[in-house]
Design a protein around this motif. Structure first.
Motif, short mmCIF file in Angstrom:
data_model
loop_
_atom_site.label_atom_id
_atom_site.label_comp_id
_atom_site.label_asym_id
_atom_site.label_seq_id
_atom_site.Cartn_x
_atom_site.Cartn_y
_atom_site.Cartn_z
N VAL A 98 0.90 -1.18 -0.02
CA VAL A 98 0.17 0.10 -0.04
C VAL A 98 0.88 1.21 -0.04
O VAL A 98 0.67 2.27 -0.59
N VAL A 99 2.08 1.21 0.73
CA VAL A 99 2.94 2.27 0.80
C VAL A 99 4.11 2.31 -0.23
O VAL A 99 4.06 3.51 -1.08
N PHE A 100 4.77 1.24 -0.46
CA PHE A 100 5.82 1.34 -1.69
C PHE A 100 5.18 0.28 -2.73
O PHE A 100 5.30 -0.80 -2.48
N ASN A 101 4.87 0.76 -3.84
CA ASN A 101 4.65 0.17 -4.87
C ASN A 101 5.00 0.84 -6.29
O ASN A 101 5.74 1.77 -6.04
N SER A 102 4.90 0.11 -7.27
CA SER A 102 5.28 0.95 -8.57
C SER A 102 4.88 2.14 -9.01
O SER A 102 5.30 2.97 -9.71
#
Length: 199
Positions: A98-102
């Motif tokens: 949810v925080v770190f994605n593409s």
């Protein structure tokens, strides 16, 4: 199970695992080695990473570091990031999609870079994208440790407790390091980190 690296080790003798993620202690030891002047470690906390906070706080305190957490509500990543960056010396990325994605990684890295706050990630992709550091284990390293677990179990000995892979890789983005006035040797950092973990 990525998140289990931070979870209590229950039923260690009946069920075991090799976690994909590095332990909080290993991440924070790397920060201490690479950034000895850093005191405040920031994390962005979403639904999946909320349970990591207690283990990280404990490991940080043991190393003379202060964990600063900023909760990310639905659609509220940018405000959480902007409130966090002025108060921290380094940003530790946690494996929370949810925080770190593409869609978010580039914006987080850009905002951190503008504030001259180095980011340490959990995969080589982060270093390529502009993080200062990454700490991760390759599939081969995870598989090797899993094989050791199986061989021990096949001899009838008790299973080893769940744990992160023994071997790991430290990667450094040298362009980012130079822009921050840092001279970092990834091989040296990896060796120092291994020395800390040897009995």
């Amino acid at each position: 199970d990525r998140s289990s690296a931070y979870a209590p080790r229950s039923h260690a003798r009946r069920v075991s695992a090799v976690f994909l993620d590095q332990s909080p202690a290993r991440h924070l030891d790397l920060i201490r080695l690479a950034l000895p002047d850093a005191r405040y470690v920031g994390i962005l906390v979403g639904g999946e990473s909320k349970g990591h906070t207690q283990a990280l706080e404990k490991a940080a305190k043991e190393r003379g570091l202060q964990l600063v957490a900023s909760a990310v509500a639905a659609g509220g990543l940018y405000p959480a990031l902007q409130s966090l960056l002025p108060d921290v010396d380094v940003l530790l990325a946690l494996p929370d999609p949810v925080v770190f994605n593409s869609q978010t990684a580039a914006n987080i890295l850009t905002a951190a870079y503008r504030r001259q706050v180095p980011l340490t990630g959990f995969s080589p992709a982060y270093v390529k994208a502009g993080a200062l550091l990454a700490l991760y284990s390759t599939p081969a390293q995870v598989g090797t440790r899993g094989g050791e677990f199986l061989r021990q179990a096949m001899t009838g000995r008790p299973l080893l407790p769940p744990q992160s892979p023994r071997e790991f890789v430290v990667a450094v983005n040298q362009n980012v390091a130079r822009s921050l006035g840092l001279a970092l040797d990834e091989s040296r950092l990896g060796e120092l980190l291994r020395q800390k973990e040897r009995p």
